[in-house]
Motif scaffolding. Structure first.
Motif, mmCIF file in Angstrom:
data_model
loop_
_atom_site.group_PDB
_atom_site.id
_atom_site.type_symbol
_atom_site.label_atom_id
_atom_site.label_comp_id
_atom_site.label_asym_id
_atom_site.label_seq_id
_atom_site.Cartn_x
_atom_site.Cartn_y
_atom_site.Cartn_z
ATOM 1 N N ARG A 280 0.988 -1.151 0.118
ATOM 2 C CA ARG A 280 0.117 0.130 -0.146
ATOM 3 C C ARG A 280 1.010 1.288 -0.096
ATOM 4 N N GLY A 281 0.233 2.341 -0.602
ATOM 5 C CA GLY A 281 1.187 3.619 -0.530
ATOM 6 C C GLY A 281 0.362 4.637 -0.503
ATOM 7 N N ILE A 282 1.151 5.923 -0.006
ATOM 8 C CA ILE A 282 0.424 7.046 -0.140
ATOM 9 C C ILE A 282 0.617 8.188 -1.083
ATOM 10 N N GLU A 283 -0.300 8.425 -2.067
ATOM 11 C CA GLU A 283 0.117 9.288 -3.297
ATOM 12 C C GLU A 283 0.495 10.919 -2.758
ATOM 13 N N VAL A 284 1.613 10.868 -3.002
ATOM 14 C CA VAL A 284 1.987 12.709 -2.492
ATOM 15 C C VAL A 284 2.238 13.383 -3.767
ATOM 16 N N GLY A 285 2.090 12.928 -5.068
ATOM 17 C CA GLY A 285 2.004 13.969 -5.990
ATOM 18 C C GLY A 285 1.741 13.004 -7.281
ATOM 19 N N GLN A 286 1.174 13.872 -8.395
ATOM 20 C CA GLN A 286 0.945 13.178 -9.737
ATOM 21 C C GLN A 286 1.386 14.256 -10.837
ATOM 22 N N ILE A 287 2.007 13.643 -11.931
ATOM 23 C CA ILE A 287 2.324 14.320 -12.978
ATOM 24 C C ILE A 287 1.281 14.099 -14.210
ATOM 25 N N PHE A 288 1.021 14.836 -15.129
ATOM 26 C CA PHE A 288 0.071 14.508 -16.375
ATOM 27 C C PHE A 288 0.802 15.189 -17.687
ATOM 28 N N HIS A 317 0.851 19.338 -12.960
ATOM 29 C CA HIS A 317 1.753 18.486 -11.976
ATOM 30 C C HIS A 317 1.648 18.938 -10.457
ATOM 31 N N GLY A 318 1.078 18.072 -9.830
ATOM 32 C CA GLY A 318 0.831 18.339 -8.480
ATOM 33 C C GLY A 318 1.517 17.676 -7.314
ATOM 34 N N ILE A 319 1.744 18.328 -6.261
ATOM 35 C CA ILE A 319 2.196 17.911 -5.088
ATOM 36 C C ILE A 319 1.402 18.213 -3.745
ATOM 37 N N GLY A 320 0.828 16.882 -3.227
ATOM 38 C CA GLY A 320 0.057 17.352 -2.045
ATOM 39 C C GLY A 320 0.856 17.621 -0.928
ATOM 40 N N VAL A 321 0.888 19.233 -0.671
ATOM 41 C CA VAL A 321 1.656 19.684 0.219
ATOM 42 C C VAL A 321 0.967 19.406 1.634
ATOM 43 N N SER A 322 0.084 19.459 2.000
ATOM 44 C CA SER A 322 -0.653 19.115 3.541
ATOM 45 C C SER A 322 -0.545 17.884 3.819
ATOM 46 N N ARG A 323 -0.962 16.993 2.575
ATOM 47 C CA ARG A 323 -0.848 15.552 2.620
ATOM 48 C C ARG A 323 0.493 15.089 3.253
ATOM 49 N N LEU A 324 1.510 15.701 2.578
ATOM 50 C CA LEU A 324 3.109 15.480 2.916
ATOM 51 C C LEU A 324 3.202 15.292 4.513
ATOM 52 N N VAL A 325 2.599 16.264 5.075
ATOM 53 C CA VAL A 325 3.079 16.303 6.421
ATOM 54 C C VAL A 325 2.416 14.956 7.214
ATOM 55 N N GLY A 326 1.404 14.521 6.843
ATOM 56 C CA GLY A 326 1.124 13.232 7.352
ATOM 57 C C GLY A 326 1.905 12.210 6.741
ATOM 58 N N ALA A 327 2.131 12.071 5.609
ATOM 59 C CA ALA A 327 2.826 11.121 4.962
ATOM 60 C C ALA A 327 4.244 10.936 5.627
ATOM 61 N N ILE A 328 4.965 12.016 5.924
ATOM 62 C CA ILE A 328 6.226 12.071 6.556
ATOM 63 C C ILE A 328 6.211 11.390 7.666
#
Ligand code: 5CA
Length: 446
Positions: A280-288, A317-328
């Motif tokens: 399982r993984g946490i999606e912290v960004g996506q590029i299109f 191209h997106g980075i989940g800035v607030s999600r990253l706090v949780g992911a870290i």
């Protein structure tokens, strides 16, 4: 910052509504407070981490040649009608009517708005390539907001948009983003693996998600174990070098790594069995890369070298800035609390005074505090009249990677203690040496 003057509302009890470690720890460490489902206030400690993450994102975007700007959170519905997404986005979009009865929405993303800005100001191929980005709050009325900031309704995203004359140029922009994202995540102490994904509401068929492996991740992923051995590290990257960026892209994406949406059992079976992993993984960004989907629909054309109007090739191209706090935190914690990687820690060093009110320990702590600040390092000094055990527990919970402990016995021998939150190991040394060590450690992360 002196803890006696700070606002750090730590919780003693484990909040029952939090199902995963990062959510629990963010609440307990006084980083966030929920205001309604999926919507949070960022309390001072959480806000500091968010700002550190934003700063790394900005630095790496600007290094790649991308240009920062800021677009509003509220958007008019008309632009979205032009692209056809006003209806397509469905109930995830928060729709608002203003007092003039104009239809507005709280932006879930900005492809339409940036395409409108582009078409208003750019008319020649000579102004390309161009990549603009911003870091701004988004709103998506998720069916099931959960896991704290991990799946919020209001969340902070870095979103960037490239405009290029040809597909080839746009694919270079895609690769450039991939490389800059790898560097961004590595600076945050994270391994985020690019995986072939599905493009969903953004469109196009060329897309990668970046996943941090974690048991609590929401995405199911399948990969060749060897992908976890690849790191970007400190290699020199020239973001204008088309071949170098394509090479890194190739290196990171040629082994099997896909999310469940694109997973193909027949292809996966070609990976040697002992290397096949599902996790399982946490999606912290996506590029299109989506070609001319928006430029065609919204008539964003430039005059080409041949004098003819040409629709620009785009990607987002997106980075989940607030999600990253949780992911870290998911990736870096133990049973005592958070363990911040040096790159994103809210304060560089914690100072614990074991005998507050003792003139020798008080003045030693003041001196260390001032010396750290003079070196450009931020310190959180626990100057409260509290038991040593309680002070250590707070420091362990909030997870500063380095702690300097000052007590009367050590001072008598001319030493303080420098402790690593990660290993728990302590070393006695002079205050000067401890400050010097902290300076050295952080020099590698600036
Ligand atoms: N326009 C494109 C790229 S800019 C876009 O919106 N892509 S996205 O939908 O994949 O979002 C980018 C990143 O935002 C995701 O990878 C994820 O890390 C983060 N994100 C998306 N939805 C949420 C959410 N509900 N809560 C927190 N973070 C989210």
């Amino acid at each position: 910052m002196r803890l006696s003057r700070y606002f750090l509302p730590v919780l003693k009890e484990t909040p029952s509504e939090a199902q995963i470690a990062s959510h629990r720890l963010m609440l307990r460490a006084g980083m966030i407070k929920q205001s309604s489902a999926g919507i949070y206030s960022w309390l001072p400690l959480g806000y500091r981490v968010l700002k550190r993450i934003e700063r790394i994102v900005h630095e790496e975007q600007e290094r790649a040649g991308h240009i920062p700007m800021l677009m509003p959170t509220l958007q008019g519905a008309d632009l979205w009608r032009e692209s056809g997404r006003y209806d397509a986005f469905g109930p995830e979009m928060l729709r608002i009517t203003d007092r003039q009865d104009r239809e507005m929405l709280y932006g879930p993303t900005n492809e339409e708005m940036i395409t409108d800005i582009f078409r208003s100001h750019v008319s020649s191929y000579k102004d390309l390539p161009l990549t603009l980005y911003h870091i701004q709050w988004k709103f998506r009325d998720e069916v099931r907001p959960r896991f704290g900031v991990m799946r919020g309704r209001e969340f902070l995203m870095k979103d960037g948009y490239n405009f290029d004359l040809t597909k080839e140029d746009a694919l270079h922009a895609y690769n450039r983003h991939l490389v800059s994202y790898l560097r961004t995540y590595e600076r945050m102490g994270l391994q985020a693996i690019p995986m072939r994904a599905d493009s969903g509401a953004m469109g196009g068929d060329n897309t990668h998600e970046f996943l941090v492996l974690a048991e609590t991740g929401e995405s199911e992923v399948f990969y060749d174990a060897n992908v976890t051995d690849i790191v970007l590290g400190k290699r020199d990257i020239d973001y204008d070098d088309v071949e170098q960026c394509a090479g890194v892209m190739e290196e990171f994406t040629s082994l099997y790594a896909r999310t469940d949406e694109t997973h193909d059992e027949a292809v996966f079976e070609k990976v040697p069995e002992e290397r096949r992993r599902s996790a399982r993984g946490i999606e912290v960004g996506q590029i299109f890369y989506f070609g001319t989907k928006y430029s065609d629909a919204m008539n964003a054309k430039v005059q080409g070298p041949d004098g003819k109007p040409t629709a620009v090739h785009m990607g987002s191209h997106g980075i989940g800035v607030s999600r990253l706090v949780g992911a870290i935190i998911e990736a870096s914690h133990d049973d005592k609390g958070i363990i911040w990687p040096e790159g994103v820690t809210p304060f560089h060093v914690g100072i614990v005074n074991l005998k507050q009110g003792d003139s020798a320990t008080d003045s030693a702590c003041d001196g260390i505090y001032k010396a750290l600040e003079a070196e450009g390092l931020s310190a959180l000094y626990d100057d409260r009249k509290d038991r040593a055990g309680a002070k250590f527990a707070t420091m362990d919970l909030i997870g500063l990677p380095w702690r300097i402990t000052v007590g009367p016995r050590g001072l008598g021998n001319g030493v303080v203690e420098l402790t690593s939150r990660r290993t728990g190991e302590s070393e006695e040394m002079s205050a000067e040496a401890a400050i010097g060590r902290a300076k050295e450690i952080y020099a590698a992360h600036m």
